[in-house]
Design a protein around this motif. Sequence first.
Motif, mmCIF file in Angstrom:
data_model
loop_
_atom_site.group_PDB
_atom_site.id
_atom_site.type_symbol
_atom_site.label_atom_id
_atom_site.label_comp_id
_atom_site.label_asym_id
_atom_site.label_seq_id
_atom_site.Cartn_x
_atom_site.Cartn_y
_atom_site.Cartn_z
ATOM 1 N N SER A 1 13.498 60.613 45.761
ATOM 2 C CA SER A 1 14.301 60.828 44.560
ATOM 3 C C SER A 1 13.670 61.889 43.673
ATOM 4 C CB SER A 1 14.424 59.515 43.774
ATOM 5 O OG SER A 1 15.015 59.754 42.524
ATOM 6 N N SER A 2 14.522 62.665 43.003
ATOM 7 C CA SER A 2 14.016 63.660 42.064
ATOM 8 C C SER A 2 13.634 63.016 40.737
ATOM 9 C CB SER A 2 15.076 64.737 41.837
ATOM 10 O OG SER A 2 16.259 64.151 41.362
ATOM 11 N N ARG A 3 13.912 61.743 40.578
ATOM 12 C CA ARG A 3 13.604 61.022 39.339
ATOM 13 C C ARG A 3 12.313 60.232 39.506
ATOM 14 N NH1 ARG A 3 19.147 58.268 37.186
ATOM 15 N NH2 ARG A 3 20.235 60.160 36.646
ATOM 16 N N GLN A 4 11.210 60.918 39.702
ATOM 17 C CA GLN A 4 9.951 60.226 39.942
ATOM 18 C C GLN A 4 9.065 60.143 38.710
ATOM 19 O OE1 GLN A 4 7.936 61.693 43.394
ATOM 20 N NE2 GLN A 4 9.716 61.448 44.682
ATOM 21 N N THR A 5 9.262 61.018 37.752
ATOM 22 C CA THR A 5 8.416 61.022 36.568
ATOM 23 C C THR A 5 8.899 59.956 35.599
ATOM 24 O OG1 THR A 5 8.122 63.392 36.852
ATOM 25 C CG2 THR A 5 7.479 62.457 34.734
ATOM 26 N N PRO A 6 8.041 59.012 35.251
ATOM 27 C CA PRO A 6 8.460 57.942 34.337
ATOM 28 C C PRO A 6 8.833 58.486 32.956
ATOM 29 C CG PRO A 6 6.216 57.568 35.150
ATOM 30 C CD PRO A 6 6.658 58.889 35.666
ATOM 31 N N LEU A 7 9.711 57.767 32.301
ATOM 32 C CA LEU A 7 10.161 58.132 30.961
ATOM 33 C C LEU A 7 9.571 57.196 29.928
ATOM 34 C CD1 LEU A 7 13.971 58.648 31.592
ATOM 35 C CD2 LEU A 7 12.259 60.425 31.210
ATOM 36 N N GLY A 8 9.399 57.715 28.733
ATOM 37 C CA GLY A 8 9.045 56.869 27.608
ATOM 38 C C GLY A 8 10.265 56.065 27.189
ATOM 39 N N SER A 9 10.080 55.137 26.283
ATOM 40 C CA SER A 9 11.179 54.251 25.896
ATOM 41 C C SER A 9 12.313 55.000 25.208
ATOM 42 C CB SER A 9 10.677 53.111 25.014
ATOM 43 O OG SER A 9 10.142 53.619 23.809
ATOM 44 N N LEU A 10 12.018 56.012 24.415
ATOM 45 C CA LEU A 10 13.064 56.771 23.724
ATOM 46 C C LEU A 10 13.975 57.471 24.730
ATOM 47 C CD1 LEU A 10 14.077 57.703 20.878
ATOM 48 C CD2 LEU A 10 12.732 59.768 21.277
ATOM 49 N N ALA A 11 13.386 58.186 25.680
ATOM 50 C CA ALA A 11 14.172 58.900 26.684
ATOM 51 C C ALA A 11 14.887 57.926 27.620
ATOM 52 C CB ALA A 11 13.295 59.860 27.472
ATOM 53 N N SER A 12 14.239 56.828 27.933
ATOM 54 C CA SER A 12 14.858 55.813 28.781
ATOM 55 C C SER A 12 16.097 55.215 28.110
ATOM 56 C CB SER A 12 13.835 54.721 29.099
ATOM 57 O OG SER A 12 14.382 53.758 29.946
ATOM 58 N N ASP A 13 15.981 54.923 26.825
ATOM 59 C CA ASP A 13 17.124 54.415 26.064
ATOM 60 C C ASP A 13 18.240 55.460 25.998
ATOM 61 O OD1 ASP A 13 15.733 52.076 25.625
ATOM 62 O OD2 ASP A 13 15.207 52.554 23.544
ATOM 63 N N ALA A 14 17.858 56.723 25.811
ATOM 64 C CA ALA A 14 18.851 57.803 25.759
ATOM 65 C C ALA A 14 19.585 57.925 27.088
ATOM 66 C CB ALA A 14 18.173 59.119 25.396
ATOM 67 N N LEU A 15 18.850 57.858 28.175
ATOM 68 C CA LEU A 15 19.476 57.944 29.496
ATOM 69 C C LEU A 15 20.478 56.812 29.692
ATOM 70 C CD1 LEU A 15 19.626 59.379 32.225
ATOM 71 C CD2 LEU A 15 17.758 57.895 33.000
ATOM 72 N N ALA A 16 20.113 55.615 29.275
ATOM 73 C CA ALA A 16 21.017 54.470 29.395
ATOM 74 C C ALA A 16 22.306 54.703 28.603
ATOM 75 C CB ALA A 16 20.321 53.202 28.917
ATOM 76 N N GLN A 17 22.198 55.372 27.457
ATOM 77 C CA GLN A 17 23.385 55.636 26.632
ATOM 78 C C GLN A 17 24.231 56.776 27.189
ATOM 79 O OE1 GLN A 17 24.307 53.679 24.135
ATOM 80 N NE2 GLN A 17 22.484 52.466 24.512
ATOM 81 N N LEU A 18 23.617 57.692 27.920
ATOM 82 C CA LEU A 18 24.333 58.872 28.404
ATOM 83 C C LEU A 18 24.931 58.701 29.796
ATOM 84 C CD1 LEU A 18 21.858 61.642 27.227
ATOM 85 C CD2 LEU A 18 24.152 61.192 26.312
ATOM 86 N N GLU A 19 24.409 57.785 30.589
ATOM 87 C CA GLU A 19 24.849 57.678 31.982
ATOM 88 C C GLU A 19 26.352 57.458 32.109
ATOM 89 O OE1 GLU A 19 21.302 56.421 34.898
ATOM 90 O OE2 GLU A 19 21.912 54.830 33.511
#
Length: 76
Positions: free
Chosen positions: A5-23
């Motif tokens: 997967s190209s999504r191997q770099t972990p995200l901090g909580s802010l970016a993780s929350d943003a991704l959840a809102q944007l998906e």
Amino acid sequence: MDPTSSRQTPLGSLASDALAQLEAPMQETDGMRQAIARNVLQNQGFTEAEADVALTQLLSRGYLYEVNDRLYLTPG
């Protein structure tokens, strides 16, 4: 996570929350302008600065990519 997967770099909580809102909204459209993505995040309680930081992190870590001024979710 899939090792190819190209999504191997972990995200901090802010970016993780943003991704959840944007998906969901990004899957319903053919890409999304960065200003619209920022507005989506601000409507979910992110400040403008937090939205900018989150989008930058999502782009730099490969969770989103940009083509012709539109953001897309990276498959994976």
